[in-house]
Design a protein around this motif. Structure first.
Motif, short mmCIF file in Angstrom:
data_model
loop_
_atom_site.label_atom_id
_atom_site.label_comp_id
_atom_site.label_asym_id
_atom_site.label_seq_id
_atom_site.Cartn_x
_atom_site.Cartn_y
_atom_site.Cartn_z
N VAL A 132 0.71 -1.29 0.00
CA VAL A 132 0.07 -0.12 -0.09
C VAL A 132 1.11 1.10 0.04
CG1 VAL A 132 -2.08 1.45 1.01
CG2 VAL A 132 -1.52 -1.30 1.08
N ASN A 134 0.05 4.50 -0.41
CA ASN A 134 -0.75 5.51 -0.32
C ASN A 134 -1.50 5.18 0.44
OD1 ASN A 134 -0.97 8.19 0.35
ND2 ASN A 134 -1.47 8.35 -1.97
N GLY A 135 -2.29 6.00 1.73
CA GLY A 135 -3.54 5.72 2.36
C GLY A 135 -3.19 4.84 3.07
N SER A 136 -4.23 4.09 3.43
CA SER A 136 -5.13 2.78 4.45
C SER A 136 -4.57 1.70 3.73
CB SER A 136 -5.65 3.12 5.88
OG SER A 136 -6.62 1.90 6.91
N PRO A 137 -4.63 0.55 4.72
CA PRO A 137 -5.00 -1.14 3.63
C PRO A 137 -6.48 -1.09 4.11
CG PRO A 137 -3.39 -0.95 5.32
CD PRO A 137 -3.83 1.10 5.45
N LEU A 145 -9.25 -0.98 -2.34
CA LEU A 145 -7.53 0.10 -2.80
C LEU A 145 -7.76 -0.10 -4.33
CD1 LEU A 145 -5.37 -2.24 0.09
CD2 LEU A 145 -5.96 0.50 0.08
N VAL A 158 -6.81 9.37 -3.48
CA VAL A 158 -7.01 8.73 -1.60
C VAL A 158 -8.05 9.70 -1.78
CG1 VAL A 158 -6.62 8.48 0.80
CG2 VAL A 158 -4.63 7.81 -1.20
N GLY A 172 -9.73 4.50 -0.32
CA GLY A 172 -8.52 5.13 0.42
C GLY A 172 -7.10 4.63 0.80
N GLY A 173 -6.75 3.44 -0.26
CA GLY A 173 -5.08 3.44 -0.74
C GLY A 173 -5.28 3.25 -2.48
#
Length: 379
Positions: A132, A134-137, A145, A158, A172-173
């Motif tokens: 990942v 960029n962002g959150s997993p 994603l 994101v 989110g990513g």
């Protein structure tokens, strides 16, 4: 003397549309050839690197792909109890997945793209090499994603809101598939995808073996377990057929470009055979002025070379117009960037094709004209 030569080289009896057609043919083929060659090489490398040597892919018995596979949920419970299955923090590394296509659009835009979506659980990140970037997993709360190719196609970042399965999801990513196993653009929570798509079964399971040496034993046991009806293959062997078909298709593109160049060379040959006799008077004038056969040959060859150079320049312009550093054609990239090597090779290929097509015809006709109208002695 030079103005006379230039006037002869610049005047062509052949209709302009014929030269335009030849230039266009050379341009398209010269633009396509380097791209097809680079793509075929990258495609081979991409498929060779796909997957982990410790992973086993499980599909329904007889299914040739995720799209044709339907696995009951109990299949996961049976496989999770196998020996030789890797365990992390007390959890067997068996990743259930649902692969499905959906129409995807970005909120506020009219463009719609059909993309491959994969529903996953947290175990997926343990068995596959996904970064990942960029962002959150986290995939909770209808978060998704998005892979790099899908990001470029959709133009999202994101926090962007997309429509998928007729519902809203939030990016989110962004992820990067290091192992190259995912022909997929979007990852989402498995339960969310199953509910949104109205599915009750998995498409596949990815099973992580304790060691690479355990993979063959695990495959043997899976396919002979009477409680489940599955097809099991090592992840690295999964795409052997697809690799061969994809590389064959890429080489067909190379062959098409070569045939285009060969056609352009033959077209130039025919054109020069038709043009040079019409210039018999001009050739005779040049010979009478003291120009030798070589000078006359060079003067006439300048015409097809100019056509080839024009085709090469147009090929470069086409690549710049299509543009972008590369276009994602999973699992590799069709590269259309302009590098000094690409510029030089496009021009060189175009000029060589022009010479191959034009020079033989010109030489033969010049010899005939030389016999019919011998040169006068130079004063």
């Amino acid at each position: 003397m030079l103005p006379v030569v230039l006037q002869v080289a610049a005047r062509s009896p052949l209709p302009r549309r014929s030269w335009i057609a030849l230039v266009a043919t050379i341009a398209v083929a010269a633009a396509a050839l380097p791209a097809a060659l680079s793509y075929s090489r990258e495609l081979g490398s991409a498929y060779e690197a796909r997957g982990s040597e410790r992973n086993v892919v499980v599909l329904a018995k007889g299914a040739g792909s995720d799209a044709a596979s339907v696995l009951p949920r109990r299949t996961r419970r049976v496989i999770a109890a196998y020996p030789r299955v890797a365990v992390k923090r007390g959890v067997p590394l068996v990743s259930p997945e649902l692969a499905i296509e959906s129409r995807v659009s970005v909120l506020g835009r009219r463009d719609v793209a059909v993309m491959a979506v994969r529903g996953i659980e947290p175990a997926f990140f343990e068995v596959e090499q996904i970064d990942v970037v960029n962002g959150s997993p986290s995939l909770h709360g209808r978060a998704v994603l998005v892979g790099r190719p899908a990001q470029r196609r959709l133009g999202v970042r994101v926090g962007s809101v997309i429509s998928m399965f007729g519902e809203r999801w939030v990016v989110g990513g962004l992820f990067d598939d290091r192992a190259g196993v995912l022909d997929v653009g979007i990852l989402a929570d498995l339960d969310d995808v199953m509910k949104a798509a109205g599915r009750e079964a998995y498409s596949s399971l990815t099973v992580r073996a304790d060691r690479a040496d355990d993979v063959s034993t695990l495959v043997h046991r899976l396919e002979r377990d009477g409680r489940i009806a599955v097809t099991a293959v090592p992840e690295r062997d999964r795409d052997v057929g697809a690799r061969r078909r994809a590389i064959a298709a890429a080489w067909l593109g190379v062959l098409g470009a070569l045939l285009g160049l060969a056609g352009a060379a033959l077209g130039l040959r025919s054109a020069m055979v038709a043009v040079v006799p019409c210039r018999a008077r001009d050739i005779g004038t040049l010979r009478a002025l003291g120009f030798g056969a070589t000078a006359v040959l060079v003067t006439l060859v300048a015409e097809p070379v100019a056509v080839g150079a024009a085709g090469g320049l147009l090929a470069i312009a086409l690549r710049a117009l299509v543009g972008g550093p590369h276009i994602g054609v999973l699992p590799a990239h069709l590269r259309l960037d302009l590098t000094p090597g690409i510029v030089g090779s496009s021009l060189a290929v175009s000029v060589v094709v022009a010479l191959a097509g034009g020079a033989p015809a010109v030489r033969r006709v010049v010899k005939q004209c030389a016999t019919a109208a011998p040169a006068s002695p130079t004063r």
